[in-house]
Design an enzyme around this catalytic site. Sequence first.
Site, PDB file in Angstrom:
ATOM      1  N   CYS A 116       1.391  25.449  25.416  1.00 41.93           N
ATOM      2  CA  CYS A 116       2.275  24.166  25.513  1.00 41.93           C
ATOM      3  C   CYS A 116       2.496  23.657  27.431  1.00 41.93           C
ATOM      4  O   CYS A 116       3.194  22.665  26.919  1.00 41.93           O
ATOM      5  CB  CYS A 116       3.657  25.097  24.878  1.00 41.93           C
ATOM      6  SG  CYS A 116       3.440  25.511  23.566  1.00 41.93           S
ATOM      7  N   HIS A 256       9.425  19.859  27.966  1.00 44.23           N
ATOM      8  CA  HIS A 256       7.983  20.337  27.172  1.00 44.23           C
ATOM      9  C   HIS A 256       9.408  20.287  25.782  1.00 44.23           C
ATOM     10  O   HIS A 256      10.431  21.207  26.303  1.00 44.23           O
ATOM     11  CB  HIS A 256       7.471  21.296  27.409  1.00 44.23           C
ATOM     12  CG  HIS A 256       7.203  21.995  26.064  1.00 44.23           C
ATOM     13  ND1 HIS A 256       6.471  21.447  25.474  1.00 44.23           N
ATOM     14  CD2 HIS A 256       7.092  22.985  25.465  1.00 44.23           C
ATOM     15  CE1 HIS A 256       5.935  21.714  24.056  1.00 44.23           C
ATOM     16  NE2 HIS A 256       6.875  23.715  23.650  1.00 44.23           N
ATOM     17  N   ASN A 286       8.149  21.172  18.213  1.00 45.67           N
ATOM     18  CA  ASN A 286       7.471  21.890  18.920  1.00 45.67           C
ATOM     19  C   ASN A 286       6.165  21.508  18.754  1.00 45.67           C
ATOM     20  O   ASN A 286       5.959  22.024  18.218  1.00 45.67           O
ATOM     21  CB  ASN A 286       7.925  23.424  19.591  1.00 45.67           C
ATOM     22  CG  ASN A 286       6.691  23.641  20.674  1.00 45.67           C
ATOM     23  OD1 ASN A 286       6.268  22.841  21.101  1.00 45.67           O
ATOM     24  ND2 ASN A 286       7.323  24.686  20.982  1.00 45.67           N
TER      25      ASN A 286
HETATM   26  O1  UT7 Z   1       6.830  25.912  23.501  1.00 44.35           O
HETATM   27  C1  UT7 Z   1       6.406  28.195  23.653  1.00 44.35           C
HETATM   28  C2  UT7 Z   1       7.280  28.208  23.720  1.00 44.35           C
HETATM   29  N1  UT7 Z   1       7.941  29.250  22.856  1.00 44.35           N
HETATM   30  C3  UT7 Z   1       9.678  28.598  23.228  1.00 44.35           C
HETATM   31  O2  UT7 Z   1       9.853  28.131  24.414  1.00 44.35           O
HETATM   32  C4  UT7 Z   1       9.863  29.473  22.283  1.00 44.35           C
HETATM   33  C5  UT7 Z   1      11.604  30.394  23.025  1.00 44.35           C
HETATM   34  N2  UT7 Z   1      12.184  30.823  21.776  1.00 44.35           N
HETATM   35  C6  UT7 Z   1      13.482  30.727  21.756  1.00 44.35           C
HETATM   36  O3  UT7 Z   1      13.697  29.211  21.186  1.00 44.35           O
HETATM   37  C7  UT7 Z   1      14.161  31.531  20.050  1.00 44.35           C
HETATM   38  O4  UT7 Z   1      14.008  33.001  21.047  1.00 44.35           O
HETATM   39  C8  UT7 Z   1      14.367  31.666  18.780  1.00 44.35           C
HETATM   40  C9  UT7 Z   1      14.459  29.963  18.330  1.00 44.35           C
HETATM   41  C10 UT7 Z   1      12.554  31.955  18.583  1.00 44.35           C
HETATM   42  C11 UT7 Z   1      14.458  31.987  17.950  1.00 44.35           C
HETATM   43  O5  UT7 Z   1      16.260  32.189  19.063  1.00 44.35           O
HETATM   44  P1  UT7 Z   1      17.733  33.576  19.165  1.00 44.35           P
HETATM   45  O6  UT7 Z   1      18.228  32.310  19.781  1.00 44.35           O
HETATM   46  O7  UT7 Z   1      16.429  33.945  20.665  1.00 44.35           O
HETATM   47  O8  UT7 Z   1      17.417  34.017  17.921  1.00 44.35           O
HETATM   48  P2  UT7 Z   1      16.968  35.675  18.201  1.00 44.35           P
HETATM   49  O9  UT7 Z   1      15.476  36.169  17.750  1.00 44.35           O
HETATM   50  O10 UT7 Z   1      17.761  36.961  18.783  1.00 44.35           O
HETATM   51  O11 UT7 Z   1      17.850  36.106  16.450  1.00 44.35           O
HETATM   52  C12 UT7 Z   1      19.307  36.257  16.399  1.00 44.35           C
HETATM   53  C13 UT7 Z   1      19.292  36.369  14.117  1.00 44.35           C
HETATM   54  C14 UT7 Z   1      18.419  36.938  14.111  1.00 44.35           C
HETATM   55  O12 UT7 Z   1      19.538  38.131  13.244  1.00 44.35           O
HETATM   56  P3  UT7 Z   1      19.996  39.340  14.215  1.00 44.35           P
HETATM   57  O13 UT7 Z   1      18.546  40.699  14.083  1.00 44.35           O
HETATM   58  O14 UT7 Z   1      21.193  39.081  14.701  1.00 44.35           O
HETATM   59  O15 UT7 Z   1      20.584  39.665  12.230  1.00 44.35           O
HETATM   60  C15 UT7 Z   1      17.527  36.828  13.399  1.00 44.35           C
HETATM   61  O16 UT7 Z   1      16.708  38.167  12.184  1.00 44.35           O
HETATM   62  O17 UT7 Z   1      19.338  35.057  14.242  1.00 44.35           O
HETATM   63  C16 UT7 Z   1      17.651  35.733  12.322  1.00 44.35           C
HETATM   64  N3  UT7 Z   1      16.981  34.129  12.881  1.00 44.35           N
HETATM   65  C17 UT7 Z   1      17.484  33.061  11.918  1.00 44.35           C
HETATM   66  N4  UT7 Z   1      18.176  33.536  11.659  1.00 44.35           N
HETATM   67  C18 UT7 Z   1      18.753  31.923  10.468  1.00 44.35           C
HETATM   68  C19 UT7 Z   1      16.237  34.061  13.337  1.00 44.35           C
HETATM   69  N5  UT7 Z   1      15.158  33.204  12.854  1.00 44.35           N
HETATM   70  C20 UT7 Z   1      15.941  32.754  11.808  1.00 44.35           C
HETATM   71  C21 UT7 Z   1      16.442  31.387  11.234  1.00 44.35           C
HETATM   72  N6  UT7 Z   1      17.720  31.269  10.442  1.00 44.35           N
HETATM   73  N7  UT7 Z   1      15.570  30.690  11.189  1.00 44.35           N
END
Ligand code: UT7
Length: 332
Positions: A116, A256, A286
């Site tokens: 990115c 970004h 993104n």
């Molecule tokens: O550009 C390249 C660089 N990439 C980035 O900058 C991305 C950086 N990371 C992020 O933006 C975030 O970490 C994500 C958007 C990918 C994820 O958000 P998060 O707040 O970090 O969520 P998480 O991975 O900690 O997951 C929290 C919960 C989990 O459920 P449990 O285990 O707490 O029950 C996930 O399974 O949210 C769940 N979850 C979802 N729920 C509904 C993960 N994806 C989804 C979804 N809808 N789409």
Amino acid sequence: MLKIRAAITGVHGYVPEYILTNEELSRMVDTTDEWIMERIGIKERHILREKNLGSSYMGALAVEGLLKKTNTKAEDVDLLICATVTPDMQFPATANLISDKVGIRNAFSFDLNAGCSGFLYALNTAAKYIESGSHKKVIVVGSDKMSSIVDYTDRAVCPIFGDGAGAILLEPTTEDCGVMDSILRSDGVGAVHLHQKAGGSVNPASHETVDAREHFVYQEGQTVFKWAVSKMADISLEIMTKHQLTSETLQWLVPHQANMRIIDATSRRMGITNEKVMINIEKYGNTTAATLPLCLWEWESKLKKGDNLILVAFGAGFTWGATYIKWAYNSN
Ligand code: UT7
């Protein structure tokens, strides 16, 4: 002798017509509009659905529009760099294909992959050719068809990405504007947290790699998130301090577009209010190498000659960086 700088003298973009909404996504995986808006800040993304079209198609449309609006003849361009993580194919370079599509023939062209941060890396590489005096018209295009490597059964990844392309023209100037300075960094320690497992020389495509879904984006979201927040905020502040820019003298932050919470954390650390931040993540998601030029394209009519801009990105590698630009023209 007067110093030659690389000035952006035009910008154009392209996004495919089809819009994939959160509502449609919630019928494909277990997710909701509320979750995506709260955790990422994306409402919809554009997807290139037509068969047999890839990043060069979108890149060529962005470049074609750029040549037209800047009255630049294709034969006068002497270098084109394409930043992408989704090339049409492993080789030849997507930059070669774009050049061919738009009739750029008196130039050399190559691809650059820095996740990115690709557009920032390419912008700075291009600027050096201008600053050296060897090249006069250089195009930088960021183009990514992320939908080609996104697993639409993986709810943690599929809401994030969209497809699109943006392109800029760089030309020499001896005025006090253009690309003023950059700080670019990379750290391969990040590879394990964000990568595409198969399809390269370590793990060539096979029935097994396809069955294991290893041709899709692999991302450990929380780790990438923490790195992105800390590196984007630190490096923006570093370049701001180095050039004695303040929240008053900086007109625009161009971050970004990966996650609204990362953008907010960066602008907060810099003391910049939201009116000075280019944000279009809600409608494009993104688009990897295309996010920064798509922002410049959308905000072009508001930019004034002499405006101070900081462009900042973080991505796979890990790679990150910040570039300080003094805008070179008033658009009319
Ligand atoms: O550009 C390249 C660089 N990439 C980035 O900058 C991305 C950086 N990371 C992020 O933006 C975030 O970490 C994500 C958007 C990918 C994820 O958000 P998060 O707040 O970090 O969520 P998480 O991975 O900690 O997951 C929290 C919960 C989990 O459920 P449990 O285990 O707490 O029950 C996930 O399974 O949210 C769940 N979850 C979802 N729920 C509904 C993960 N994806 C989804 C979804 N809808 N789409």
